[in-house]
Design a protein around this motif. Structure first.
Motif, PDB file in Angstrom:
ATOM      1  N   ARG A  36      37.317  24.932   1.253  1.00 28.94           N
ATOM      2  CA  ARG A  36      37.119  25.213   2.690  1.00 28.94           C
ATOM      3  C   ARG A  36      37.989  24.296   3.541  1.00 28.94           C
ATOM      4  O   ARG A  36      38.589  24.729   4.518  1.00 28.94           O
ATOM      5  CB  ARG A  36      35.652  25.051   3.077  1.00 28.94           C
ATOM      6  CG  ARG A  36      34.796  26.219   2.703  1.00 28.94           C
ATOM      7  CD  ARG A  36      33.405  26.093   3.323  1.00 28.94           C
ATOM      8  NE  ARG A  36      32.489  26.929   2.586  1.00 28.94           N
ATOM      9  CZ  ARG A  36      31.499  26.506   1.832  1.00 28.94           C
ATOM     10  NH1 ARG A  36      31.239  25.216   1.745  1.00 28.94           N
ATOM     11  NH2 ARG A  36      30.728  27.341   1.180  1.00 28.94           N
ATOM     12  N   ALA A  37      38.070  23.033   3.173  1.00 32.04           N
ATOM     13  CA  ALA A  37      38.911  22.080   3.906  1.00 32.04           C
ATOM     14  C   ALA A  37      40.386  22.472   3.782  1.00 32.04           C
ATOM     15  O   ALA A  37      41.143  22.381   4.757  1.00 32.04           O
ATOM     16  CB  ALA A  37      38.685  20.661   3.386  1.00 32.04           C
TER      17      ALA A  37
ATOM     18  N   LYS B 246      40.998  25.439   6.060  1.00 29.48           N
ATOM     19  CA  LYS B 246      41.010  24.971   7.453  1.00 29.48           C
ATOM     20  C   LYS B 246      42.361  24.323   7.780  1.00 29.48           C
ATOM     21  O   LYS B 246      42.938  24.566   8.842  1.00 29.48           O
ATOM     22  CB  LYS B 246      39.862  23.980   7.668  1.00 29.48           C
ATOM     23  CG  LYS B 246      39.656  23.567   9.095  1.00 29.48           C
ATOM     24  CD  LYS B 246      38.526  22.541   9.184  1.00 29.48           C
ATOM     25  CE  LYS B 246      37.321  23.183   9.791  1.00 29.48           C
ATOM     26  NZ  LYS B 246      36.215  22.242  10.001  1.00 29.48           N
ATOM     27  N   ARG B 247      42.886  23.527   6.850  1.00 28.64           N
ATOM     28  CA  ARG B 247      44.188  22.882   7.057  1.00 28.64           C
ATOM     29  C   ARG B 247      45.318  23.901   7.093  1.00 28.64           C
ATOM     30  O   ARG B 247      46.267  23.783   7.866  1.00 28.64           O
ATOM     31  CB  ARG B 247      44.432  21.845   5.956  1.00 28.64           C
ATOM     32  CG  ARG B 247      45.737  21.128   6.077  1.00 28.64           C
ATOM     33  CD  ARG B 247      45.772  20.277   7.357  1.00 28.64           C
ATOM     34  NE  ARG B 247      47.078  19.714   7.556  1.00 28.64           N
ATOM     35  CZ  ARG B 247      47.942  20.100   8.511  1.00 28.64           C
ATOM     36  NH1 ARG B 247      47.625  21.027   9.367  1.00 28.64           N
ATOM     37  NH2 ARG B 247      49.118  19.541   8.610  1.00 28.64           N
TER      38      ARG B 247
ATOM     39  N   LYS C 212      41.699  33.304   4.772  1.00 27.89           N
ATOM     40  CA  LYS C 212      41.009  32.388   5.683  1.00 27.89           C
ATOM     41  C   LYS C 212      39.490  32.420   5.479  1.00 27.89           C
ATOM     42  O   LYS C 212      38.829  31.394   5.519  1.00 27.89           O
ATOM     43  CB  LYS C 212      41.343  32.768   7.130  1.00 27.89           C
ATOM     44  CG  LYS C 212      40.849  31.779   8.148  1.00 27.89           C
ATOM     45  CD  LYS C 212      41.100  32.290   9.547  1.00 27.89           C
ATOM     46  CE  LYS C 212      39.762  32.529  10.147  1.00 27.89           C
ATOM     47  NZ  LYS C 212      39.633  33.236  11.325  1.00 27.89           N
TER      48      LYS C 212
ATOM     49  N   LYS D 294      45.067  26.981   8.154  1.00 23.20           N
ATOM     50  CA  LYS D 294      44.981  27.627   9.473  1.00 23.20           C
ATOM     51  C   LYS D 294      45.587  26.716  10.542  1.00 23.20           C
ATOM     52  O   LYS D 294      46.367  27.166  11.386  1.00 23.20           O
ATOM     53  CB  LYS D 294      43.531  27.948   9.814  1.00 23.20           C
ATOM     54  CG  LYS D 294      43.372  28.556  11.191  1.00 23.20           C
ATOM     55  CD  LYS D 294      41.923  28.785  11.548  1.00 23.20           C
ATOM     56  CE  LYS D 294      41.784  29.302  12.971  1.00 23.20           C
ATOM     57  NZ  LYS D 294      40.397  29.464  13.366  1.00 23.20           N
ATOM     58  N   LEU D 295      45.240  25.444  10.504  1.00 24.42           N
ATOM     59  CA  LEU D 295      45.766  24.491  11.486  1.00 24.42           C
ATOM     60  C   LEU D 295      47.289  24.424  11.403  1.00 24.42           C
ATOM     61  O   LEU D 295      47.972  24.385  12.434  1.00 24.42           O
ATOM     62  CB  LEU D 295      45.154  23.107  11.256  1.00 24.42           C
ATOM     63  CG  LEU D 295      45.611  22.006  12.204  1.00 24.42           C
ATOM     64  CD1 LEU D 295      45.251  22.349  13.649  1.00 24.42           C
ATOM     65  CD2 LEU D 295      44.978  20.683  11.806  1.00 24.42           C
TER      66      LEU D 295
END
Length: 73
Positions: free
Chosen positions: A17-18, A21-22, A52, A24-25
């Motif tokens: 999940r992390a 998230k990275r 995602k 996407k960022l």
């Protein structure tokens, strides 16, 4: 054909999940929408959305492609 399912450790899920998230960022920092990223990668926007959401996993080669379009490679 029989499909085998294996239990995934909770710590792996959190780390994945992390990672997502990275990812996407990184896309946002490159000022790309999902549609624009999909066009650069020659894939569908829904494919990016599935990555995602965790519905689809990103493999190493795809990660290299994402890094290239996000100017991280």
């Amino acid at each position: 054909m029989r499909i085998l399912h294996f239990a995934v450790p909770h710590s792996y899920k959190n780390r994945y999940r992390a990672f997502v998230k990275r990812l996407k960022l990184s896309r946002i920092e490159a000022e790309l929408t999902q549609v624009e990223a999909a066009e650069k990668l020659k894939i569908s926007q829904s494919y990016i959305s599935k990555c995602k959401s965790g519905e689809r996993r990103v493999d190493f080669i795809e990660l290299l492609d994402f890094a290239r379009i996000n100017n991280k490679a």
